[in-house]
Design an enzyme around this catalytic site. Structure first.
Site, PDB file in Angstrom:
ATOM      1  N   LYS A  74       0.856  -1.199   0.000  1.00 24.09           N
ATOM      2  CA  LYS A  74       0.000   0.000   0.000  1.00 24.09           C
ATOM      3  C   LYS A  74       0.888   1.243   0.000  1.00 24.09           C
ATOM      4  O   LYS A  74       1.878   1.307   0.742  1.00 24.09           O
ATOM      5  CB  LYS A  74      -0.908  -0.020   1.237  1.00 24.09           C
ATOM      6  CG  LYS A  74      -1.919   1.119   1.283  1.00 24.09           C
ATOM      7  CD  LYS A  74      -2.828   0.974   2.507  1.00 24.09           C
ATOM      8  CE  LYS A  74      -3.871   2.080   2.591  1.00 24.09           C
ATOM      9  NZ  LYS A  74      -4.769   1.949   3.755  1.00 24.09           N
ATOM     10  N   SER A 100      -9.706   1.866   2.969  1.00 16.89           N
ATOM     11  CA  SER A 100      -8.890   2.627   2.054  1.00 16.89           C
ATOM     12  C   SER A 100      -7.847   1.807   1.305  1.00 16.89           C
ATOM     13  O   SER A 100      -7.243   2.281   0.366  1.00 16.89           O
ATOM     14  CB  SER A 100      -8.148   3.712   2.847  1.00 16.89           C
ATOM     15  OG  SER A 100      -7.252   3.123   3.791  1.00 16.89           O
ATOM     16  N   SER A 150      -9.931  -0.491   7.211  1.00 14.68           N
ATOM     17  CA  SER A 150      -9.392  -0.350   5.852  1.00 14.68           C
ATOM     18  C   SER A 150      -8.686  -1.579   5.307  1.00 14.68           C
ATOM     19  O   SER A 150      -8.290  -1.594   4.148  1.00 14.68           O
ATOM     20  CB  SER A 150      -8.427   0.844   5.796  1.00 14.68           C
ATOM     21  OG  SER A 150      -9.146   2.054   5.915  1.00 14.68           O
TER      22      SER A 150
END
Length: 496
Positions: A81, A156, A180
């Site tokens: 990420k 997210s 997330s």
């Protein structure tokens, strides 16, 4: 029919390398090809350096040929990420304000991956500064759900979840501040684990809300999830909140069922707002556990209805402080418009931050301001303590709590983008776990009539990841949801 390389799990890839039937180079080439084929649809990655990937794979193969010791993830691609610092590689947080930021050091988890001989496989898309539930807040692109490209992948960490579900990588790292990891795992039909706060070092994680952020794994199944957690978990003196506790061998007892098993069912998780189809699939999963000998216990988390409100005070308050450094002078994008110091700050931040980040900074600044701190921020902290006590009481009666991860399956892109409150409700079942600092896991538990994945959430007491993974594996062994791959995996590329 035998699965293609990109459809395999990390454990399968490791096994085939050990048998000499695959090389790290072959694996890297297969996943790079999968990215090339599916990326125009999924848009999971913000950055990919194919030559560097192949160099890493060649180095692993060379070590294997030389008979040198290899790490636990040797030759296995792991996507990152884009909120985790990677030395010499652009790290943007999907924000214009960090569009040109190149970290001079690696995050702790990146160091661990390199030591494990993993292949660092690109940086994945996300909601800007991890603020969002759909990955629609990225400043750069919209990631799409592999099961239906008209829908969001969750957020997210939507890029990491879509990349694993879309078989662009077998493993990925995400972060979970309010759900997330678990929510996108549920919406993409894969496994996602948020460890206990302190289990994984946050050193090198660009902070959103420091008392809530935690790094965790995405994988196709529970075994791969345990494998990746094993590599990244453990104490790190550079993170003062890192727990100085030994890390269990997460795979050693994974196949041993937890018996007797008492499952707490919070009645607040099955209240209004839960999609009937999601509820039906979650209750079917609970019945499977009953068949395995588990006892279902009705429990209550009486303060959980206030969790979302408390979260959206605590998290923005911490964000307003953490993001104050990005002013165009100390860090981040600087406006080209000439102005005085304050004007430069305002224009740089106005140009660099997206609307959702601006909204949360303003909320956070407001609740911390003189005259409102006691009314909002301190009260939210008191509610947070009550929520933690609710979980403590529940775990006196049961081993694990179970319920839906998300109130709905994946919604359509744009459906909630102009309604922040509706978007925030996507996290209604996940934020309490973060406020209490507990481990949470989402595993696939079925599909809706429209073919969209649904996730079952498991929440355990602090540092119970080993037990949580064993409980999840019990269900996985009697179902096949984790073996399914989206239809686009078998789709042929369009002719040029």
């Amino acid at each position: 029919m035998a699965r293609s390389i990109p459809e395999m799990t990390a454990v399968e890839l490791l096994h085939l390398q050990q048998k000499g039937e695959l090389t790290a180079q072959t694996i890297a080439e297969a996943f790079l090809s999968a990215v090339q084929q599916r990326e125009p649809t999924l848009r999971s990655f913000l950055w990919m350096d194919s030559e560097d990937v192949l160099r890493q794979a060649a180095a692993v193969d060379a070590k294997r040929r030389a008979g040198q010791p290899l790490g636990a993830l040797a030759g296995v691609p792991v996507a990152i990420k884009d909120v985790l610092c990677t030395k010499g590689v652009r790290t943007t947080c999907a924000s214009k304000i960090l569009a040109n930021f190149i970290p001079p050091y690696d995050a702790h988890v990146i160091e661990r991956l390199k030591a494990a001989d993993a292949i660092l496989f690109g940086k994945t898309n996300m909601d800007e500064f991890a603020m969002g539930s759909s990955t629609e807040n990225s400043a750069f692109q919209q990631t799409r759900n592999p099961w239906d490209s008209t829908r969001i992948p969750g957020g997210s960490s939507g890029g990491s979840a879509a990349a694993v579900a879309g078989c662009q990588t077998p493993l990925a790292l995400g972060t979970d501040t309010g759900g997330s990891i678990r929510q996108p795992a549920a919406l993409c039909g894969i496994v996602g684990l948020k460890p206990t706060y302190g289990r994984v070092s946050r050193y090198g994680l660009i902070a959103y809300a420091s008392s809530l952020d935690q790094i965790g794994p995405f994988a196709h199944d529970v075994t791969d999830c345990a494998l990746l957690l094993q590599v990244i978990a453990g104490h790190d003196a550079r993170d003062s909140t890192s727990a100085p506790l030994p890390v269990p061998d997460y795979r050693a007892e994974l196949e041993n069922p937890v018996r007797p098993l008492r499952i707490g069912i919070p009645r607040e998780f099955f209240d209004k707002g839960l999609d009937p189809e999601v509820e039906s699939l979650v209750r079917q999963a609970l019945r499977e556990y009953e068949k395995l000998g588990a006892t279902l216990i009705d429990v209550s988390l009486p303060h959980s209805p206030y969790a979302l409100a408390a979260y959206y005070i605590v998290a923005p308050a911490e964000a307003s402080s953490n993001l104050a450094r990005y002013d165009g002078m100390h860090y981040g994008h600087r406006t080209s418009q000439k102005s005085d110091l304050i004007g430069t700050y305002a224009k740089s931040r106005g140009e660099g931050f997206g609307k959702e980040v601006q909204r949360r900074i303003m909320i956070g600044t407001y609740v911390l301001s003189s005259g409102y701190k006691d009314a909002y921020y301190r009260k939210a902290l008191k509610v947070r303590r009550l929520i933690k006590q609710d979980y403590d009481h529940a775990f006196q009666e049961c081993d694990v709590l179970m319920g839906p991860t998300s109130p709905t399956a994946a919604f359509r892109i744009g459906e909630k983008v102009n309604d922040p409150l509706a978007m925030y409700l996507s996290d209604v079942y996940t934020v309490g776990c973060n406020l209490a600092g507990l481990p949470g896991l989402s595993i696939p538990c079925g599909f809706t009539r429209e073919g969209l994945p649904v996730g079952l959430q498991l929440i355990g007491p602090p540092f119970s990841e080993e037990k949580l993974l064993r409980i999840a594996r019990m269900y996985e062994k009697v179902t096949d949801w984790h073996t399914r791959r989206p239809p686009l995996i078998s789709a042929k590329p369009n002719p040029a």
